[in-house]
Write an enzyme that holds these catalytic residues in place. Structure first.
Site, PDB file in Angstrom:
ATOM      1  N   ARG A  66      65.293 -40.743 -99.836  1.00 32.49           N
ATOM      2  CA  ARG A  66      63.952 -40.750-100.686  1.00 32.49           C
ATOM      3  C   ARG A  66      63.263 -40.056-101.132  1.00 32.49           C
ATOM      4  NH1 ARG A  66      57.812 -41.815 -99.397  1.00 32.49           N
ATOM      5  NH2 ARG A  66      56.745 -43.176-100.415  1.00 32.49           N
ATOM      6  N   HIS A 103      63.181 -39.590-105.461  1.00 32.82           N
ATOM      7  CA  HIS A 103      61.599 -40.157-105.789  1.00 32.82           C
ATOM      8  C   HIS A 103      62.198 -38.541-107.231  1.00 32.82           C
ATOM      9  CE1 HIS A 103      58.619 -41.367-103.568  1.00 32.82           C
ATOM     10  NE2 HIS A 103      59.342 -42.640-103.529  1.00 32.82           N
ATOM     11  N   ASP A 104      63.076 -37.311-106.990  1.00 34.75           N
ATOM     12  CA  ASP A 104      63.313 -36.828-107.975  1.00 34.75           C
ATOM     13  C   ASP A 104      63.719 -36.896-109.096  1.00 34.75           C
ATOM     14  OD1 ASP A 104      63.053 -33.670-109.468  1.00 34.75           O
ATOM     15  OD2 ASP A 104      65.127 -33.748-108.263  1.00 34.75           O
ATOM     16  N   GLY A 113      63.943 -37.221-113.939  1.00 44.86           N
ATOM     17  CA  GLY A 113      65.875 -36.875-114.308  1.00 44.86           C
ATOM     18  C   GLY A 113      65.478 -35.896-112.889  1.00 44.86           C
ATOM     19  N   SER A 144      62.285 -30.889-109.595  1.00 44.46           N
ATOM     20  CA  SER A 144      60.865 -30.841-109.780  1.00 44.46           C
ATOM     21  C   SER A 144      60.154 -31.917-108.896  1.00 44.46           C
ATOM     22  CB  SER A 144      60.292 -32.160-111.167  1.00 44.46           C
ATOM     23  OG  SER A 144      60.849 -33.138-111.114  1.00 44.46           O
ATOM     24  N   GLU A 159      54.550 -32.857-108.787  1.00 44.22           N
ATOM     25  CA  GLU A 159      54.670 -34.421-108.627  1.00 44.22           C
ATOM     26  C   GLU A 159      54.187 -34.796-106.966  1.00 44.22           C
ATOM     27  OE1 GLU A 159      58.540 -34.474-109.723  1.00 44.22           O
ATOM     28  OE2 GLU A 159      58.790 -34.571-111.664  1.00 44.22           O
ATOM     29  N   ASN A 206      53.128 -40.043-103.111  1.00 43.56           N
ATOM     30  CA  ASN A 206      54.427 -38.754-102.615  1.00 43.56           C
ATOM     31  C   ASN A 206      52.834 -38.292-101.302  1.00 43.56           C
ATOM     32  OD1 ASN A 206      56.007 -38.868-104.035  1.00 43.56           O
ATOM     33  ND2 ASN A 206      55.858 -36.785-104.815  1.00 43.56           N
ATOM     34  N   HIS A 208      67.279 -48.957 -97.725  1.00 43.47           N
ATOM     35  CA  HIS A 208      66.092 -48.654 -96.875  1.00 43.47           C
ATOM     36  C   HIS A 208      67.019 -49.521 -95.294  1.00 43.47           C
ATOM     37  CE1 HIS A 208      62.649 -49.536 -99.614  1.00 43.47           C
ATOM     38  NE2 HIS A 208      62.994 -48.440 -99.438  1.00 43.47           N
ATOM     39  N   THR A 209      68.084 -49.530 -95.635  1.00 43.38           N
ATOM     40  CA  THR A 209      69.046 -49.306 -94.050  1.00 43.38           C
ATOM     41  C   THR A 209      68.730 -48.164 -93.253  1.00 43.38           C
ATOM     42  OG1 THR A 209      70.735 -49.877 -93.353  1.00 43.38           O
ATOM     43  CG2 THR A 209      71.041 -48.715 -94.851  1.00 43.38           C
ATOM     44  N   ASP A 218      64.974 -50.552 -91.359  1.00 40.67           N
ATOM     45  CA  ASP A 218      65.979 -51.699 -90.315  1.00 40.67           C
ATOM     46  C   ASP A 218      65.571 -51.649 -89.020  1.00 40.67           C
ATOM     47  OD1 ASP A 218      68.282 -52.548 -89.513  1.00 40.67           O
ATOM     48  OD2 ASP A 218      69.532 -51.270 -90.374  1.00 40.67           O
ATOM     49  N   THR A 231      69.458 -51.917 -86.385  1.00 40.45           N
ATOM     50  CA  THR A 231      69.649 -50.948 -86.411  1.00 40.45           C
ATOM     51  C   THR A 231      69.289 -49.668 -87.650  1.00 40.45           C
ATOM     52  OG1 THR A 231      71.519 -51.182 -89.133  1.00 40.45           O
ATOM     53  CG2 THR A 231      72.628 -51.974 -86.691  1.00 40.45           C
TER      54      THR A 231
HETATM   55  C1  HEM Z   1      62.721 -51.454-104.618  1.00 44.34           C
HETATM   56  C2  HEM Z   1      61.659 -50.247-104.866  1.00 44.34           C
HETATM   57  C3  HEM Z   1      61.186 -49.465-104.164  1.00 44.34           C
HETATM   58  C4  HEM Z   1      60.232 -49.876-103.622  1.00 44.34           C
HETATM   59  C5  HEM Z   1      58.331 -50.772-104.108  1.00 44.34           C
HETATM   60  C6  HEM Z   1      59.654 -49.084-101.786  1.00 44.34           C
HETATM   61  C7  HEM Z   1      58.729 -48.406-101.663  1.00 44.34           C
HETATM   62  C8  HEM Z   1      58.709 -47.412 -99.566  1.00 44.34           C
HETATM   63  C9  HEM Z   1      57.971 -47.443 -99.563  1.00 44.34           C
HETATM   64  C10 HEM Z   1      56.235 -47.585 -99.742  1.00 44.34           C
HETATM   65  C11 HEM Z   1      58.360 -46.606 -98.357  1.00 44.34           C
HETATM   66  C12 HEM Z   1      57.673 -45.845 -97.187  1.00 44.34           C
HETATM   67  C13 HEM Z   1      57.596 -44.697 -97.259  1.00 44.34           C
HETATM   68  C14 HEM Z   1      56.432 -44.180 -96.750  1.00 44.34           C
HETATM   69  O1  HEM Z   1      55.839 -45.202 -95.394  1.00 44.34           O
HETATM   70  O2  HEM Z   1      56.740 -43.101 -95.795  1.00 44.34           O
HETATM   71  C15 HEM Z   1      59.775 -46.258 -98.385  1.00 44.34           C
HETATM   72  C16 HEM Z   1      61.098 -45.412 -97.640  1.00 44.34           C
HETATM   73  C17 HEM Z   1      62.032 -44.780 -97.978  1.00 44.34           C
HETATM   74  N1  HEM Z   1      62.971 -45.791 -99.470  1.00 44.34           N
HETATM   75 FE1  HEM Z   1      61.922 -47.157-100.630  1.00 44.34          FE
HETATM   76  N2  HEM Z   1      61.403 -47.934-102.653  1.00 44.34           N
HETATM   77  C18 HEM Z   1      61.620 -48.763-103.296  1.00 44.34           C
HETATM   78  C19 HEM Z   1      63.739 -48.277-103.658  1.00 44.34           C
HETATM   79  C20 HEM Z   1      64.482 -46.861-102.746  1.00 44.34           C
HETATM   80  C21 HEM Z   1      65.511 -46.766-103.529  1.00 44.34           C
HETATM   81  C22 HEM Z   1      65.914 -47.443-104.409  1.00 44.34           C
HETATM   82  C23 HEM Z   1      65.751 -45.414-102.907  1.00 44.34           C
HETATM   83  C24 HEM Z   1      67.402 -44.453-102.746  1.00 44.34           C
HETATM   84  C25 HEM Z   1      67.961 -44.916-102.944  1.00 44.34           C
HETATM   85  C26 HEM Z   1      64.654 -45.772-101.113  1.00 44.34           C
HETATM   86  C27 HEM Z   1      64.648 -44.988 -99.858  1.00 44.34           C
HETATM   87  C28 HEM Z   1      64.142 -44.521 -99.052  1.00 44.34           C
HETATM   88  C29 HEM Z   1      63.938 -44.139 -98.278  1.00 44.34           C
HETATM   89  C30 HEM Z   1      65.230 -43.843 -97.342  1.00 44.34           C
HETATM   90  C31 HEM Z   1      62.424 -44.862 -97.268  1.00 44.34           C
HETATM   91  C32 HEM Z   1      62.815 -43.650 -95.734  1.00 44.34           C
HETATM   92  C33 HEM Z   1      62.379 -42.444 -95.424  1.00 44.34           C
HETATM   93  C34 HEM Z   1      61.361 -42.114 -94.668  1.00 44.34           C
HETATM   94  O3  HEM Z   1      62.390 -42.663 -93.296  1.00 44.34           O
HETATM   95  O4  HEM Z   1      61.338 -40.604 -94.710  1.00 44.34           O
HETATM   96  N3  HEM Z   1      63.821 -46.382-101.893  1.00 44.34           N
HETATM   97  N4  HEM Z   1      60.201 -46.656-100.339  1.00 44.34           N
HETATM   98  C1  LIG Z   2      55.233 -33.027 -98.444  1.00 42.87           C
HETATM   99  C2  LIG Z   2      54.148 -32.706 -98.839  1.00 42.87           C
HETATM  100  O1  LIG Z   2      54.686 -31.848 -99.530  1.00 42.87           O
HETATM  101  N1  LIG Z   2      53.683 -33.710 -98.836  1.00 42.87           N
HETATM  102  C3  LIG Z   2      51.668 -33.463 -99.932  1.00 42.87           C
HETATM  103  C4  LIG Z   2      51.281 -34.804-100.214  1.00 42.87           C
HETATM  104  O2  LIG Z   2      50.578 -34.612-101.310  1.00 42.87           O
HETATM  105  C5  LIG Z   2      49.391 -34.187-100.365  1.00 42.87           C
HETATM  106  C6  LIG Z   2      48.060 -34.691-100.841  1.00 42.87           C
HETATM  107  O3  LIG Z   2      47.705 -34.347-101.952  1.00 42.87           O
HETATM  108  C7  LIG Z   2      49.909 -33.174 -99.571  1.00 42.87           C
HETATM  109  O4  LIG Z   2      48.927 -33.272 -98.739  1.00 42.87           O
HETATM  110  C8  LIG Z   2      51.075 -33.159 -98.565  1.00 42.87           C
HETATM  111  O5  LIG Z   2      51.932 -32.354 -98.407  1.00 42.87           O
END
Ligand code: HEM
Ligand SMILES: CC(=O)N[C@H]1CO[C@H](CO)[C@@H](O)[C@@H]1O
Ligand SMILES: *[C@@H]1O[C@H](CO)[C@@H](O)[C@H](O)[C@H]1NC(C)=O
Ligand SMILES: *[C@@H]1O[C@H](CO)[C@@H](O)[C@H](O)[C@H]1NC(C)=O
Ligand SMILES: *[C@@H]1O[C@H](CO)[C@@H](O)[C@H](O)[C@H]1NC(C)=O
Ligand SMILES: *[C@@H]1O[C@H](CO)[C@@H](O)[C@H](O)[C@H]1NC(C)=O
Length: 336
Positions: A67, A71-72, A77, A81, A93, A99, A199-200, A252, A255
Site C-alpha cells: 500500500r 501511494h508513493d 511518481g 517522497s 505526504e 495517510n 486487497h487480497t 479478504d 484467505t
Molecule cells: C481502487 C481504488 C482503491 C481504493 C479506494 C483503496 C482504498 C483503500 C483503503 C481505504 C484501505 C484501508 C486503509 C486502512 O484503513 O488502513 C486500503 C488498504 C489497502 N490497499 Fe487499497 N485502495 C485502492 C486500490 C489499491 C491498489 C491499486 C493497491 C496496490 C496495488 C492497494 C493496496 C492496498 C493494500 C495492500 C491495503 C492493506 C494495507 C494494510 O493492510 O496495511 N489498494 N485501500
Molecule cells: C505512518 C505515519 O507516519 N503516519 C502519520 C500519518 O499522519 C498522522 C497525522 O499527521 C501522523 O500522526 C502519523 O504518524
C-alpha cells in the site's frame, strides 16, 4: 577510496546512457535491471534477507509495504517522497490526513533495508529502488507473482501533504471517478481491476466501510450488496469503532494473508469489504474482468504483474532529477 567510489557511482549512469536517447519519455537515463550489479552486487540478497525476517515476525508487512508503495508512486511518481517526515516548515505526504492509516511496518522494512545497504555500499542505493524491490519480494513471498523491477530511480526532492488527496481514490468514490483516476495515470480498466486485487491481503479500518454497515440510505441502513452474514459480523466488529478507531477487518475475509485470487471470488458472493471493491462486481465494465480473474488466477497474476511493473516506473526520476538519500525519511539538504 574516493575515486573508486565515484567510479562505481557513475557506472550505471554511463552504461544506460545509450538507451536514454530512444523513444523513452523520461528525460533522464532509463531504468535498467542490473543497475546495482557492479556498485552493490549484494543489493537483492540484502533486501531479500530483510523482508523475509520482517514478514516472518510481522505478518502485516507485505500488505503495509504494498500500500505504501502504491501511494508513493501515484503521488508524483515512485520517488520515496512518501517516506519523508514532516518538519516545522513542511507537512510531508505521509502526514496527509488520507495517510493517517499508512501502517508503520512498510516504513520500517525500508529503513531496515536502507541501514543494511548503507553498511555494504554507502551512498549508492536509492530509497525508491528499495521500496519498489521490497514490495515485489514481499508480494511474491506471500504467494503473489514475481515480476521484474528495473532500477536506477532517484529519490524525490519534494513531499507535500497537500498534493496527496487529488491523486488517490477513496472507497466512497463512484466507480466512474475511480476509473478516470486510474486512466489519467495510464491504467486501463482491466489493469485497475487487477491492481485492486492487492486487497487480497491486508486490512481496513472500520471507518473506511462503516457507511455501508450503519448508514447506507434512509430506507436501508445496511448496503444490500453485502452478504447478510458478513454484514452481521462486520457490524459486531465495528460496533465501537468511533470509540476505538483502531478496529479493523481483513480485506479478504477468506484467505487474509495469502496473495491469491480469492478477492474476486469474494466479490462474486458479496464479500467485498470496501464499497469501491464491491462496485467492481456489479458494474458492466468491470464485472466480466472480475469473473475472469475469479476463474483463472494465472490470468489475474499476469495482468497484476505487468501493471505493477508499469506502476513501479510511473513518473520516476533518474540521473540528476533526484538524489540518493542518506536517510530515507529526510532530504539530503535541509529545506525551509
Ligand atoms: C481502487 C481504488 C482503491 C481504493 C479506494 C483503496 C482504498 C483503500 C483503503 C481505504 C484501505 C484501508 C486503509 C486502512 O484503513 O488502513 C486500503 C488498504 C489497502 N490497499 Fe487499497 N485502495 C485502492 C486500490 C489499491 C491498489 C491499486 C493497491 C496496490 C496495488 C492497494 C493496496 C492496498 C493494500 C495492500 C491495503 C492493506 C494495507 C494494510 O493492510 O496495511 N489498494 N485501500
Ligand atoms: C505512518 C505515519 O507516519 N503516519 C502519520 C500519518 O499522519 C498522522 C497525522 O499527521 C501522523 O500522526 C502519523 O504518524
Ligand atoms: C525478467 O527479465 C529477464 C531479462 O529480460 C527475462 O529473461 C525474464 O523472463 C523476466 N521475468 C519476468 C517474470 O518477467
Ligand atoms: C449518515 O449519512 C448522512 C448522509 O450521508 C450524513 O449526513 C450523516 O452525518 C451520517 N450519519 C452518521 C452517523 O454517520
Ligand atoms: C464495545 O463496548 C462495549 C462497552 O464498552 C463492550 O462491552 C464490548 O465488548 C465492546 N465490543 C467490541 C466488539 O469491542
Ligand atoms: C488462464 O489464463 C492463462 C493466462 O492468460 C491462460 O494461459 C490459460 O489458458 C487460462 N486457463 C484457462 C483454464 O482458461
Amino acid at each position: 577510496m574516493a575515486p573508486v567510489f565515484l567510479f562505481f557511482l557513475l557506472l550505471p549512469y554511463l552504461s544506460s546512457c545509450a538507451s536514454a536517447h530512444g523513444a523513452h519519455a523520461s528525460k533522464g537515463p532509463k531504468l535498467t535491471l542490473d543497475y546495482y550489479a557492479r556498485s552493490c552486487p549484494r543489493f537483492h540478497d540484502i533486501i531479500r534477507n530483510v523482508i523475509v525476517d520482517k514478514q516472518l515476525t510481522s505478518s502485516t508487512t507485505a500488505a503495509a509495504t504494498l500500500r505504501l508503495f502504491f501511494h508513493d508512486c501515484m503521488v508524483d511518481g515512485c520517488d520515496a517522497s512518501v517516506l519523508i517526515t514532516s518538519n516545522a516548515f513542511n507537512q510531508a505526504e505521509r502526514d496527509s490526513d488520507l495517510n493517517l492509516s499508512l501502517p508503520g511496518d512498510g516504513f520500517d522494512v525500508v529503513i531496515r533495508a536502507k541501514t543494511a545497504l548503507e553498511l555494504e555500499c554507502p551512498g549508492i542505493v536509492s530509497c525508491s529502488d528499495i521500496l519498489a524491490v521490497a514490495t515485489r519480494d514481499l508480494v511474491s513471498m506471500v504467494g503473489g507473482p514475481f515480476y521484474n523491477v528495473s532500477l536506477g530511480r532517484k529519490d524525490g526532492l519534494t513531499s507535500k501533504a497537500a498534493t496527496v488527496r487529488s491523486h488517490l481514490a477513496e472507497p466512497t468514490f463512484p466507480l466512474d471517478k475511480i476509473i478516470s483516476m486510474f486512466n489519467s495515470k495510464g491504467f486501463n480498466i482491466e489493469e485497475m481491476v487487477a491492481l485492486s486485487g492487492a486487497h487480497t491481503i491486508g486490512f481496513s479500518h472500520c471507518k473506511e466501510f462503516s457507511g455501508r454497515l450503519f448508514n447506507y440510505s434512509k430506507s436501508n441502513p445496511t448496503d444490500p450488496t453485502i452478504h447478510p452474514k458478513y454484514a452481521e459480523g462486520l457490524k459486531k466488529l465495528c460496533a465501537n469503532y468511533t470509540k476505538d478507531p483502531t478496529m479493523s477487518a481483513f480485506n479478504d475475509v477468506m484467505t487474509p494473508n495469502k496473495f491469491d485470487n480469492m478477492y474476486y471470488l469474494n466479490l462474486q458472493r458479496g464479500l467485498g469489504l470496501l464499497a469501491s471493491d464491491q462496485a467492481m462486481a456489479s458494474d458492466k465494465r468491470t464485472r466480466p474482468i472480475v469473473d475472469h480473474f475469479a476463474a483463472n488466477q494465472t490470468a489475474f497474476f499476469d495482468v497484476f504483474a505487468k501493471a505493477m511493473e508499469k506502476a513501479s516506473e510511473f513518473q520516476v526520476k533518474t540521473g540528476n532529477e533526484g538524489e540518493v538519500r542518506r536517510r530515507c525519511d529526510a532530504f539530503n539538504s535541509i529545506k525551509t
